[in-house]
Scaffold this motif. Structure first.
Motif, PDB file in Angstrom:
ATOM      1  N   THR A 104       4.959   5.282   2.329  1.00  0.00           N
ATOM      2  CA  THR A 104       5.104   6.565   3.010  1.00  0.00           C
ATOM      3  C   THR A 104       5.708   6.363   4.394  1.00  0.00           C
ATOM      4  OG1 THR A 104       3.193   7.414   1.819  1.00  0.00           O
ATOM      5  CG2 THR A 104       3.855   8.616   3.785  1.00  0.00           C
ATOM      6  N   ARG A 105       5.240   5.350   5.109  1.00  0.00           N
ATOM      7  CA  ARG A 105       5.771   5.071   6.450  1.00  0.00           C
ATOM      8  C   ARG A 105       7.236   4.697   6.380  1.00  0.00           C
ATOM      9  NH1 ARG A 105       2.968   0.590   8.325  1.00  0.00           N
ATOM     10  NH2 ARG A 105       4.742  -0.707   7.814  1.00  0.00           N
TER      11      ARG A 105
ATOM     12  N   SER B 127       0.433   3.807   1.802  1.00  0.00           N
ATOM     13  CA  SER B 127       0.677   4.222   3.193  1.00  0.00           C
ATOM     14  C   SER B 127       1.907   3.517   3.772  1.00  0.00           C
ATOM     15  CB  SER B 127      -0.542   3.936   4.061  1.00  0.00           C
ATOM     16  OG  SER B 127      -0.823   2.546   4.096  1.00  0.00           O
TER      17      SER B 127
ATOM     18  N   ARG C  50       0.834  -1.204   0.000  1.00  0.00           N
ATOM     19  CA  ARG C  50       0.000   0.000   0.000  1.00  0.00           C
ATOM     20  C   ARG C  50       0.870   1.256   0.000  1.00  0.00           C
ATOM     21  NH1 ARG C  50      -3.367  -2.192   4.890  1.00  0.00           N
ATOM     22  NH2 ARG C  50      -1.588  -1.194   5.858  1.00  0.00           N
TER      23      ARG C  50
END
Length: 78
Positions: free
Chosen positions: A22-23, A19, A17
């Motif tokens: 990004t993490r 996200s 994903r």
């Protein structure tokens, strides 16, 4: 000194994903910033309460592992 951001193209598998990516980027940047802050602080001379630092590290590690375990369970990996 103001630096221009770099653009890096990365091919990510479909099952990852946005996200998560990004993490991972945020974690990498935070480690780099942390190292720089530690070096600056050590050059200025600071006192560190090692017992307190270890307790905070252990607490943070436990929280992170719980979060990772929850994400893995949601994905059906464990």
């Amino acid at each position: 000194m103001l630096r221009m951001p770099r653009i890096v193209k990365v091919v990510v598998p479909d099952e990852v994903r946005e996200s998560e990516v990004t993490r991972w980027i945020a974690e990498g940047l935070s480690r780099k910033m942390f190292r720089r802050l530690v070096i600056e602080s050590l050059s200025e001379g600071i006192e560190i309460d090692l017992d307190r630092a270890l307790e905070e590290f252990e607490r943070t590690r436990d929280e992170v592992w719980k979060r990772i375990e929850r994400e893995y369970k949601e994905k059906g990996l464990i």
